[in-house]
Design an enzyme around this catalytic site. Structure first.
Site, PDB file in Angstrom:
ATOM      1  N   HIS A 181       0.781  -0.921   0.098  1.00 16.79           N
ATOM      2  CA  HIS A 181      -0.027   0.171   0.087  1.00 16.79           C
ATOM      3  C   HIS A 181       0.772   1.374   0.040  1.00 16.79           C
ATOM      4  O   HIS A 181       1.930   1.334   0.391  1.00 16.79           O
ATOM      5  CB  HIS A 181      -0.866  -0.095   1.139  1.00 16.79           C
ATOM      6  N   VAL A 183       1.448   3.656   2.139  1.00 16.81           N
ATOM      7  CA  VAL A 183       2.093   4.171   3.058  1.00 16.81           C
ATOM      8  C   VAL A 183       3.063   3.415   3.496  1.00 16.81           C
ATOM      9  O   VAL A 183       4.023   3.478   4.310  1.00 16.81           O
ATOM     10  CB  VAL A 183       1.246   4.455   4.066  1.00 16.81           C
ATOM     11  N   LYS A 184       3.265   2.055   2.940  1.00 14.38           N
ATOM     12  CA  LYS A 184       4.235   1.046   3.226  1.00 14.38           C
ATOM     13  C   LYS A 184       5.423   1.381   2.755  1.00 14.38           C
ATOM     14  O   LYS A 184       5.740   2.263   1.942  1.00 14.38           O
ATOM     15  CB  LYS A 184       3.584  -0.212   2.821  1.00 14.38           C
ATOM     16  N   HIS A 185       6.642   0.557   2.782  1.00 16.30           N
ATOM     17  CA  HIS A 185       8.146   1.088   2.542  1.00 16.30           C
ATOM     18  C   HIS A 185       8.054   1.028   1.072  1.00 16.30           C
ATOM     19  O   HIS A 185       8.782   1.840   0.480  1.00 16.30           O
ATOM     20  CB  HIS A 185       8.819  -0.243   2.876  1.00 16.30           C
TER      21      HIS A 185
END
Ligand SMILES: *Cc1c(COP(=O)(O)O)cnc(C)c1O
Length: 399
Positions: A181, A183-185
């Protein structure tokens, strides 16, 4: 000039990421092409696993992992109350029950002692979270699980690139799940992956993502049913070999496939993971240096034997030492255009879980006390030093 809003997290995309996607759009495969195995192999290699199975979302990865672990009605899973809803919902999708064990008050991850006490004869899986990116106590959890014959599904949605005793997250549990997603890394819009060393689990995961249908000759049963279903086998050809068009639905799966478009983006992003991690770690270090002397704040505790991937930076307010509520501090920061957030409302307190299982406040005191004073402050690779200073100064002003 008015200051711009600093979100709590966001993607970092460059022209080469965009070019990688455009290349797929101009090519022959939008889905089920070569970018999918290329992405799966690249992630598996990075996290130290034999197999990577890419699926539509991190939530789909959890659902598939629960299916592969053979979870069904009458079974229980145990997870942490401090997590995103998907960590519990994945078991509910299969008709199982969700139990919780309280968190450690310092790392905010599942407490192995509480976990052990929550195990019953029905417990089929443990789903620990590497909360904020710091690995959970996976050795202790694996030890408990193996003693009870339980599968561990590590929810590593926060922890791509984290290490535990020098070993990468993704190589530590029977199955580990990741999310892509924004917002993930690293991101691919939406996306997920299960990492595993187990050939049989990998086969079941792949089955689940394609409706439970396989055309893999190695998996087709070729029993009486196969012969019945494919009458032509009985009339010529080799009865031990399915006809070239033959496929078999062996379980009730889903369409959880990922596309080549997404995997091209994921591959391009993965090439930047080390840089993204370095930037997240540098920003976290700056925050900790700024906040650790404040008597009003608790900075994130880091265990010496693990390195966080720093998905989130959580502050814990010492509400006994300030004359404001968490909500007042939160609103003061939002008024300064700092995109603070709270991760997460304890899952057992969500109306759906309360109604279904009868959970109430008081059931998991450490998780509730953590939630009551928690504040997520912005952290993402594209944050500038100036953004970071603005967040620090705004937090002190808001207190
Ligand atoms: C993001 C996240 C998920 C789900 O991932 P999606 O890709 O959004 O479906 C699961 N667990 C945790 C802890 C997460 O943070």
């Amino acid at each position: 000039m008015s200051e711009s809003f600093i979100p709590y997290g966001r993607q970092s995309l460059d022209d080469d990421d965009i070019a990688a996607v455009v290349e797929v759009l101009r090519g022959d495969w939008l889905t089920q092409g070569p970018k999918i195995p290329a992405f799966e192999e690249a992630v598996a290699e990075r996290v130290g696993a034999k197999h990577g199975v890419a699926v539509a979302t991190g939530t789909a990865a959890l659902h598939a992992a629960c299916f592969a672990a053979d979870i069904g009605p009458g079974d229980e899973i145990i997870t942490s109350p401090i997590t995103f809803a998907a960590s519990g919902n994945c078991a509910l999708y299969l008709g199982a029950s969700v139990k919780f064990a309280d968190i450690r008050p310092d790392t905010y991850c599942l407490d192995p002692a509480k976990l052990e006490a929550a195990i019953t004869p029905r417990t089929k899986a443990i789903i620990p979270i590497d909360y904020t990116g710091q690995p959970c106590d996976i050795d202790a959890i694996n030890e408990i699980a193996s003693r009870h014959g339980i599968t561990v599904i590590q929810d590593a949605a926060h922890a791509l690139g984290a290490t535990y005793k020098g070993r990468p997250v993704g190589s530590l549990a029977a199955m580990s799940i990741f999310s892509f997603h924004p917002v993930k890394h690293v991101t691919m819009g939406e996306g997920g992956l299960i990492a595993t060393d187990d050939d049989e689990l990998a086969g079941r995961l792949r089955l689940f993502r394609t409706h439970g249908i396989t055309n893999d000759p190695a998996r087709i049963r070729l029993g009486d049913q196969a012969a019945d279903n494919d009458g032509t086998q009985l009339r010529g050809g080799n009865a031990n070999e399915p006809a070239p068009w033959y496929y078999e639905m062996q379980a009730l799966g889903f369409n959880y496939r990922i596309t080549d478009i997404q995997c091209a983006l994921g591959l391009s992003q993965l090439g930047k993971l080390e840089r993204f991690l370095a930037r997240r770690r540098a920003l976290a270090k700056r925050y900790t240096a700024a906040f650790s002397d404040s008597s009003a704040l608790v900075v994130p505790h880091q265990e010496a034997d693990r390195e966080s991937a720093w998905h989130l930076y959580m502050l814990r307010l010492r509400l006994d030492r300030i004359d404001k509520t968490r909500r007042q501090v939160f609103e003061a920061l939002r008024a300064r255009k700092i995109g603070v957030h709270v991760h997460y409302i304890p899952l057992h307190l969500q109306p759906y879980y309360r109604d279904k299982f009868g959970y109430r406040r008081g059931d998991f005191p450490e998780a509730e006390a953590f939630y009551d004073a928690a504040l997520t402050i912005p952290l993402y690779p594209g944050m500038t030093d100036r953004d970071c200073e603005r967040v620090i100064q705004s937090v002190f002003e808001a207190l």
